[in-house]
Design a protein around this motif. Structure first.
Motif, PDB file in Angstrom:
ATOM      1  N   ASP A 188       0.863  -1.179   0.000  1.00 42.13           N
ATOM      2  CA  ASP A 188       0.000   0.000   0.000  1.00 42.13           C
ATOM      3  C   ASP A 188       0.901   1.231   0.000  1.00 42.13           C
ATOM      4  O   ASP A 188       1.974   1.221   0.594  1.00 42.13           O
ATOM      5  N   ALA A 200      -5.924  -8.516  -1.619  1.00 39.98           N
ATOM      6  CA  ALA A 200      -5.117  -9.296  -0.692  1.00 39.98           C
ATOM      7  C   ALA A 200      -4.360 -10.333  -1.512  1.00 39.98           C
ATOM      8  O   ALA A 200      -4.824 -10.758  -2.570  1.00 39.98           O
ATOM      9  N   THR A 222      -3.102  -9.000   3.671  1.00 40.62           N
ATOM     10  CA  THR A 222      -3.254  -7.670   3.091  1.00 40.62           C
ATOM     11  C   THR A 222      -2.787  -6.605   4.071  1.00 40.62           C
ATOM     12  O   THR A 222      -2.669  -6.866   5.267  1.00 40.62           O
ATOM     13  N   THR A 223      -2.497  -5.407   3.574  1.00 41.86           N
ATOM     14  CA  THR A 223      -2.102  -4.304   4.444  1.00 41.86           C
ATOM     15  C   THR A 223      -2.580  -2.986   3.871  1.00 41.86           C
ATOM     16  O   THR A 223      -2.751  -2.850   2.657  1.00 41.86           O
ATOM     17  N   ASP A 224      -2.824  -2.029   4.746  1.00 39.77           N
ATOM     18  CA  ASP A 224      -3.136  -0.659   4.359  1.00 39.77           C
ATOM     19  C   ASP A 224      -2.642   0.281   5.446  1.00 39.77           C
ATOM     20  O   ASP A 224      -2.739  -0.034   6.631  1.00 39.77           O
ATOM     21  N   THR A 238      -9.106  -2.908   6.299  1.00 36.82           N
ATOM     22  CA  THR A 238      -8.300  -4.118   6.125  1.00 36.82           C
ATOM     23  C   THR A 238      -9.166  -5.374   6.177  1.00 36.82           C
ATOM     24  O   THR A 238      -8.946  -6.318   5.410  1.00 36.82           O
ATOM     25  N   ASP A 287     -10.669  -5.702   2.750  1.00 36.61           N
ATOM     26  CA  ASP A 287      -9.755  -6.264   1.748  1.00 36.61           C
ATOM     27  C   ASP A 287      -9.693  -7.789   1.866  1.00 36.61           C
ATOM     28  O   ASP A 287      -9.597  -8.496   0.860  1.00 36.61           O
ATOM     29  N   LEU A 305      -5.690  -9.309  12.998  1.00 39.47           N
ATOM     30  CA  LEU A 305      -5.159  -8.038  12.495  1.00 39.47           C
ATOM     31  C   LEU A 305      -3.909  -7.653  13.275  1.00 39.47           C
ATOM     32  O   LEU A 305      -3.742  -8.024  14.434  1.00 39.47           O
ATOM     33  N   ASN A 309      -1.125   1.776  10.480  1.00 38.09           N
ATOM     34  CA  ASN A 309      -1.089   0.690   9.505  1.00 38.09           C
ATOM     35  C   ASN A 309      -1.770  -0.523  10.134  1.00 38.09           C
ATOM     36  O   ASN A 309      -1.525  -0.841  11.300  1.00 38.09           O
ATOM     37  N   THR A 310      -2.647  -1.153   9.382  1.00 39.97           N
ATOM     38  CA  THR A 310      -3.134  -2.462   9.807  1.00 39.97           C
ATOM     39  C   THR A 310      -2.808  -3.462   8.702  1.00 39.97           C
ATOM     40  O   THR A 310      -2.868  -3.130   7.520  1.00 39.97           O
ATOM     41  N   ALA A 311      -2.425  -4.642   9.110  1.00 41.63           N
ATOM     42  CA  ALA A 311      -2.327  -5.757   8.179  1.00 41.63           C
ATOM     43  C   ALA A 311      -3.320  -6.793   8.676  1.00 41.63           C
ATOM     44  O   ALA A 311      -3.714  -6.783   9.851  1.00 41.63           O
TER      45      ALA A 311
END
Lengths: 363, 363
Positions: free
Chosen positions: A154, B65, B79-81, B103, B106, B117, B169-171
């Motif tokens: 990202d 993802a 996935t991450t954002d 997240t 996603d 998470l 950030n969370t993944a």
């Protein structure tokens, strides 16, 4: 390295500090740099605010990675770190290689084989594309050498003045290979404490780069991936390997304190046994730093049952990244949560966590 | 919504633009806000620099993802954002709830059940502990409602002026439930395009909050978790469900273009069928925005084989978050990579990705 203190009195102080940690944090109004330094203030922020809100058994273990049970008996290790190191480039590496090694190392010391990484970029408007390319290529190279793909990512851009060039978050997933339980709570009295090499290199290298100091000896960050060292220990030592940690922010002193707390044991280490490069020692004297609280990015601490300690040492020394491995001390029954340093002069002093913030943005 | 253009001429322009995308990016020297807006410039940054460096089959699919094959036939979605939304608090949510929903969504549109998470915080020195607590509690509440634990985290603090309060950030990791292949490349001519509700709410809510506008009607962000909607579609529609996407940054227009590119098909949608709340439409007129390029944080687009479209619609409408679901168009054989809008006036115009950056820091 500071004056000697009466252990009983210090222990009482630690106990009081622990009890009031939550309430003290509640009284604070603003975040300070110390809250990000990996020492006591970070602990207070996590234990006093973030931990209680998110509370669940996996998070509460506060280990380097969470281990999640999946169907079919698979155990998934999952970890994350944000990287805000300043400067972005330093001798031995840059924020990109660091962001790959750091997260791979959290998986590795959790007993996992790294499977995949994510990469989240927060770029500041105006950031140089040339620098971004160099950083991204360093990440790609580091990941390729380890054999772990960066599979998802990202990119966000924030306005000029709202960032500092680039911040990187990486998260990592891995499959846990160790079939026995490893962790701070598996550490037992009698365990030997093994350190895989000299300490303080990363902290000093970044500090010198940040301050633009000219020293005779070039000091490089030790930023390296520990997955091979960790895997060999797991395969060679088996369940006598009770815990692995990588002493990053807050250094060996902070990590030993975390293990002492998580195991309800004491840990005694020999000052003379802890390897510090002469040039690192020299720089620390100039900069007023203690190598024991400086970040390392390519070292591991292993806690091993006494009968397997020599074997573990031999395994580590066979690998280039563990050639200077040494036994630095052992775990004792008590007093719980206490870390002692047996000094070169024959004394014994309490080795505390990093307090305050001598080194913000070290990773 | 802009003038009509000759499709053949536009198609040729798109083709030339695609061919020169990489080389054009190489010519740029600095990151701009557009590189983070989720539209064309973001695509250029990812395709021209980050993608080629990290290249591997999982990343190259550029889906929401990555899906990783694990032993025992398990498939892991990862996935991450990073979230840099400004302001931090807006009607309907805050950066914390957004970081959890985004997240989870996603993972959900990738056909996965969210398992865990991570949360990485980059705090600016001086940030209010009261605000941090509110954000962390919103994350905890959102995660609890979904039933997904936040199992690992990290906190960094950067000096005042080097951040903007808080970036998160969370993944996320999840287990893929769909046993068939879903993704942009599974979309086929004839597929119906289903949208789960009205568009533009999040983008407009954040924009109004940022500019401190006073409007008669309160517009709230649609920030919501889509895991239940997605799971019901998977269970109810089966392999006739070819692809799901959540149209966040860049909006429905950008997401449809991504799917058209990934499927080598064209997509035709009816302007009249796309639900936009009157108050969102009104705000868009005042602010000069196109709802089709605005971010949504609680909507999904589903691409479903024609024979299963009505069933999919029924399933979505049974859930509160999908009550306003509609079929907005269908996938056509060609011209490949083209998205058409059938306008209310009976015309047909090319619907392009978001170009430029009307809305930075929307998520």
């Amino acid at each position: 390295m500071g004056e000697q203190a009466d252990p009983a009195r210090v222990l009482e102080k630690i106990r009081i500090a622990e009890e009031t940690r939550r309430s003290r944090f509640i009284g604070q109004e603003a975040i300070t740099l110390s809250h990000g330094a990996g020492g006591k203030a970070s602990f207070e922020l996590i234990e006093g605010l973030i931990g209680p809100a998110f509370s669940n058994p996996l998070l509460d273990s506060l280990d380097d990675a969470a281990v999640i049970g999946l169907p079919q008996g698979l155990r998934l290790a999952f970890t994350t770190d944000s990287y805000t190191v300043s400067p972005l480039f330093f001798p031995g590496g840059n924020i990109g290689s660091l962001a790959v090694h750091g997260t791979v190392n959290d998986l590795a010391v959790s007993g996992a084989v790294p499977v995949a990484l994510s990469a989240g970029f927060i770029l500041e408007e105006g950031f140089s594309v040339t620098q971004l390319r160099a950083i991204v290529e360093a990440m790609a190279l580091a990941a390729r050498k380890i054999g772990v793909p960066i599979v998802t990512g990202d990119t966000k851009v924030v306005p000029k003045g709202k960032g500092d060039g680039i911040y990187i978050n990486t998260a990592g997933v891995g499959i846990v290979r160790a079939v026995w339980h490893m962790g701070r709570d598996a550490v037992q009295p009698g365990d030997r404490v093994i350190l895989s090499g000299s300490i303080g290199d990363h902290g000093v290298a970044v500090m010198i780069a940040r301050q633009g100091l000219e020293l005779e000896a070039e000091i490089e960050s030790d930023t390296s991936p520990l997955h091979e060292l960790a895997a060999r220990l797991i395969d060679g030592v088996g369940s006598a390997l009770h815990c692995m940690k990588d002493p990053t922010r807050g250094g060996v002193a902070t990590t030993l304190n975390e293990v002492a707390q998580g195991s309800n044991c004491a840990i005694a280490v020999d000052e003379a046994a802890i390897p510090v490069r002469p040039e690192v020692n020299g720089a620390c004297e100039i900069l007023g730093l203690d190598p024991l609280t400086l970040a390392n990015e390519g070292k591991l601490l292993a806690f091993v049952a006494p009968e397997a300690a020599e074997k573990a040492l031999r395994i580590l020394r066979e690998h280039p990244l563990g050639a200077d491995s040494v036994i630095i001390g052992e775990v004792e029954e008590g007093p719980a949560h206490m870390v002692y340093l047996r000094t070169i002069l024959g004394g014994r002093r309490v080795l505390d966590m990093l307090v305050g913030d001598p080194l913000p943005r070290i990773c």
